[in-house]
Design a protein around this motif. Sequence first.
Motif, mmCIF file in Angstrom:
data_model
loop_
_atom_site.group_PDB
_atom_site.id
_atom_site.type_symbol
_atom_site.label_atom_id
_atom_site.label_comp_id
_atom_site.label_asym_id
_atom_site.label_seq_id
_atom_site.Cartn_x
_atom_site.Cartn_y
_atom_site.Cartn_z
ATOM 1 N N LEU A 198 12.684 49.860 18.330
ATOM 2 C CA LEU A 198 12.975 51.185 18.858
ATOM 3 C C LEU A 198 14.317 51.029 19.597
ATOM 4 O O LEU A 198 14.693 51.998 20.115
ATOM 5 N N ILE A 199 14.767 49.860 19.760
ATOM 6 C CA ILE A 199 16.107 49.736 20.692
ATOM 7 C C ILE A 199 17.218 49.591 19.566
ATOM 8 O O ILE A 199 17.258 49.043 18.640
ATOM 9 N N TYR B 174 14.239 50.827 28.455
ATOM 10 C CA TYR B 174 14.981 49.622 27.708
ATOM 11 C C TYR B 174 16.196 49.313 28.338
ATOM 12 O O TYR B 174 17.048 48.718 27.654
ATOM 13 N N ARG B 175 16.442 49.591 29.619
ATOM 14 C CA ARG B 175 17.767 49.393 30.308
ATOM 15 C C ARG B 175 18.032 47.987 30.389
ATOM 16 O O ARG B 175 19.350 47.603 29.965
ATOM 17 N N SER B 176 17.110 47.226 30.506
ATOM 18 C CA SER B 176 17.657 45.618 30.552
ATOM 19 C C SER B 176 17.817 44.998 29.170
ATOM 20 O O SER B 176 18.417 43.866 28.944
ATOM 21 N N ARG B 177 17.432 45.788 28.096
ATOM 22 C CA ARG B 177 17.454 45.195 26.838
ATOM 23 C C ARG B 177 18.603 45.856 25.806
ATOM 24 O O ARG B 177 19.176 45.445 24.904
ATOM 25 N N LEU B 178 19.228 47.001 26.449
ATOM 26 C CA LEU B 178 20.463 47.625 25.975
ATOM 27 C C LEU B 178 21.898 47.250 26.360
ATOM 28 O O LEU B 178 21.927 46.863 27.576
ATOM 29 N N LYS B 179 22.714 47.047 25.327
ATOM 30 C CA LYS B 179 24.074 46.360 25.715
ATOM 31 C C LYS B 179 25.008 47.457 26.421
ATOM 32 O O LYS B 179 24.570 48.746 26.520
ATOM 33 N N ALA B 180 25.923 47.187 26.996
ATOM 34 C CA ALA B 180 26.696 47.908 27.796
ATOM 35 C C ALA B 180 27.151 49.052 27.015
ATOM 36 O O ALA B 180 27.280 50.225 27.491
ATOM 37 N N LYS B 181 27.785 48.994 25.602
ATOM 38 C CA LYS B 181 28.420 50.090 24.970
ATOM 39 C C LYS B 181 27.125 51.111 24.815
ATOM 40 O O LYS B 181 27.405 52.419 24.777
ATOM 41 N N ASN B 182 25.831 50.743 24.472
ATOM 42 C CA ASN B 182 24.751 51.828 24.367
ATOM 43 C C ASN B 182 24.430 52.456 25.507
ATOM 44 O O ASN B 182 24.380 53.604 25.422
#
Length: 908
Positions: A181-182, A415-423
């Motif tokens: 989902l990420i 999913y904040r902790s799993r998302l990269k900065a660009k996302n």
Amino acid sequence: MALGNQLREADARDFPFPYKPYPIQEQFMQALYGALEHGKVGIFESPTGTGKSLSIICGALSWLRDHEAKRKQEADRLLQGDMGTSLNSSSSSTVSIPPLSSAEPDWITDFVQKKAERDLVSKLKDEELRRKKREERLEMIRNNSQLKYALKRKDDEAMKLLQLPVDHQGEELKDHEEEELIVAEYESDDESKTKNKFSCGDDEDDLEEEHVTKIYYCSRTHSQLSQFVHEVQKSPFNQDVSLVTLGSRQNMCVNEEVRRLGSVQRINDRCMEMQKNKHDQRPKGEVDQGKRRRGVSKAVCPYVGAQGLQTLRDSVLGAVRDIEQLLSLARETRSCPYYASRLAIPPAQLVVLPYQTVLHEGTRRASGVQLKGQVLIIDEAHNLSDTLSCIHSSELTGAQLCRAHSQLTQYSERYRSRLKAKNLMYIKQILFVIEGLLRVLGGKVGQNPHSQSTQPATELLTMNNFLFKAQIDNINLFKVHRYFEKSMISRKLCGFIEKYAGTGVTSHTQTQSDKKENRRTEGLNRYLQALQTSQQELAASPMMQIEGFFMALTNTNTDGRVMLHTQGSVAVSSVKFLLLNPAVHFSQVLKDCRAVIIAGGTMQPVSDFKQELLFSAGVEAERITEFSCGHVIPPENILPLVLCSGPSGQELEFTFQNRDTPHLMDETGRVLSNLCNVVPGGIVCFFPSYDYSRRILGHWEASGVLARLSSKKKIFQEPKKANQVEQVLNEFSRTIQRCAVDGGVLSGALLFSVVGGKMSEGINFSDELGRCIVMVGMPYPNIKSPELQEKMSYLDKNLPHSGGRSPGQALIENLCMKAVNQSIGRAIRHREDYACIILCDRRYSRPATLAKLPDWIRAHTRTHTSFGPAFAGLRRVGERPGQKHTLSVYHMRSLTKPLFPLVASVLH
């Protein structure tokens, strides 16, 4: 023998045809052949009933056959060593020799020449090898031979069009279901650098075979495409052409579980999810270890398998089938016709597809349709400008914006902790834009849109002014839209909502982390349930529609407008993008295609059509060719009449100011009463709008006119719901048949319809169903409409004036007459048909208005200032001594007598 002598001339006698063609069909095929050969943009008009579809098939496929024969002969000559002048003269050669300076030594010139020759020969050898393999394979398919190669191919080659991106993270996540989902890491805004990471699998480069020269044929509806395929089956090319029909998942899905979802968006989402599940690389024992998916099970579609798709693809190419026949075969073989038909596009010679698939660039690319150097035939193209505008326009409601904002917020928090900065950066930008769109509608995020009230108003803004008003002018929408495409955030969000929406979230092991995540999704669940006002609203993914709106906002400031429409509450208020310049999206189609044919039964008026859609797209006048032919019926089979006054002398002019007067309504009733006394079979009466239809029928019911009409004809009205149209038409037809056989008091039926309504296009009132078409007034569009006013203003500023009229005024007149032409074209559907057409309004007698009627109608139109001579003229239609009509459906009498012998006295 010289090549030119081997190629046949485009003579009508040489066109394969299932029967002796009409002269106008011969002319049509000759003109079509020439347009394709010389790469023209052709506007072709051929009335319904003249065999237009068969003429298109035989003319276009004859050209394709000759074109391929010519290319093969040129390639054979070059391969045999006759390189000399052939290299420079060959039209099939794609190798160009760069011009060399006269100062270059001879050996350099000779080297470049020979290298170009070697490259061309090598290319031609490859093409010839592929062509022979393709022909051998098709021959095997048609002979039902054992296709061993289909069993030997690797599964991954046939599945290229089906694969969805798989997220690859540096570290394996503990929960694979969460991982899918990420969105994957988005490192760069450069499209070329992110191509491999976010490849959607639908790009043109992923097609496994090279595209052969082909003809794309598109039309408006599923039924029109099926009818065209049936004509191909009846043609002499039925056994030789490889044809594939494309359609939406909604029309082509054979998985009943998915079909039951109903809406297009839900079917698309479920299909994509099932393909994704199919390529899930989880260990087989994972389910046994207790890692079961929460919510919807990870089902896969049983109809999508490499070998089955290959077999069905080959069956598609081996015989001409319409969608219904393809679906039947797909169910028997348990293979997916949607994906099999897409796999069949590259080797197909004739591709039949709907408007949306070919006219929308994103859909065209996703479907694997390549127009470069190909032929495109657009049928039923009388409303092509409006169709392009509608396809590229977009509308969002406040409820959709609120739902999308809530969903994306919950997604990013989870999913904040799993998302990269660009996302995270782009997700924040998307949320910021959504907040701005809600703000201009008077709403706020985080509140129920149904409880937020707004004042009714409508406002039109330029693109730049709208971006400033929404305070989103500092956002680079091009980059955001590219992020939508590459990250597939909309589909990820759909999977997230489907997983967690509903009855709540529960875990098999309630850890503190799980409980925290459950609390996060509780707000989402409550919010979704609060917004669940109707199934229709929940049927489509709001983020998908927002993605489309973002794309619309990337249009230039001059080509579009944004309309803000507030009404009552934020939930039902809307923001809509209006495309004012359809040529901007049609220009690439015109540029890519070798030739484009725009055809229809009624293409008049074409002057403004050329100006708005072709010249504005950069097409030179020399490239445009026009063809218009008459009807196949004898001149005496049609009687178009312009009535300037009624039986009592009342002038007929249905302007907005006087059309509601009782005198004019009563006079119109007298006209119809006289026609019902004279005309047998069916009469179809068109009103300019639903509102006027309601008012005049209400007046007639109160004054007794309807009772008088019903004493001669059974009365029918156009239904309010589209699904009731077939029922009304069936009863209308049965009534006419019964009256023809019984010979009782009733002489047929009278159907009241509306111009631009459910029965003004696509319905055939042939034979006794439509012996008379009555047009009451002129159906001018609502000039007070903000959208129409903006369109008129745009045309006045950007197109030249001609004939003393502004482009905006011409638009109003053309919209009116296009609608009239479509309605009156419902009658006269074949060579043996006959009917009269009554235009009830003195304004039809104006020369400029008459000039906008189709040539085959205008040539026979008579204007009558008084009713008596017009009424008497009805008797003369069809007087052809010694000739009979055979109407097998209705078993009507012959026409050795006047068509309408039951002449009644004129009502005063």
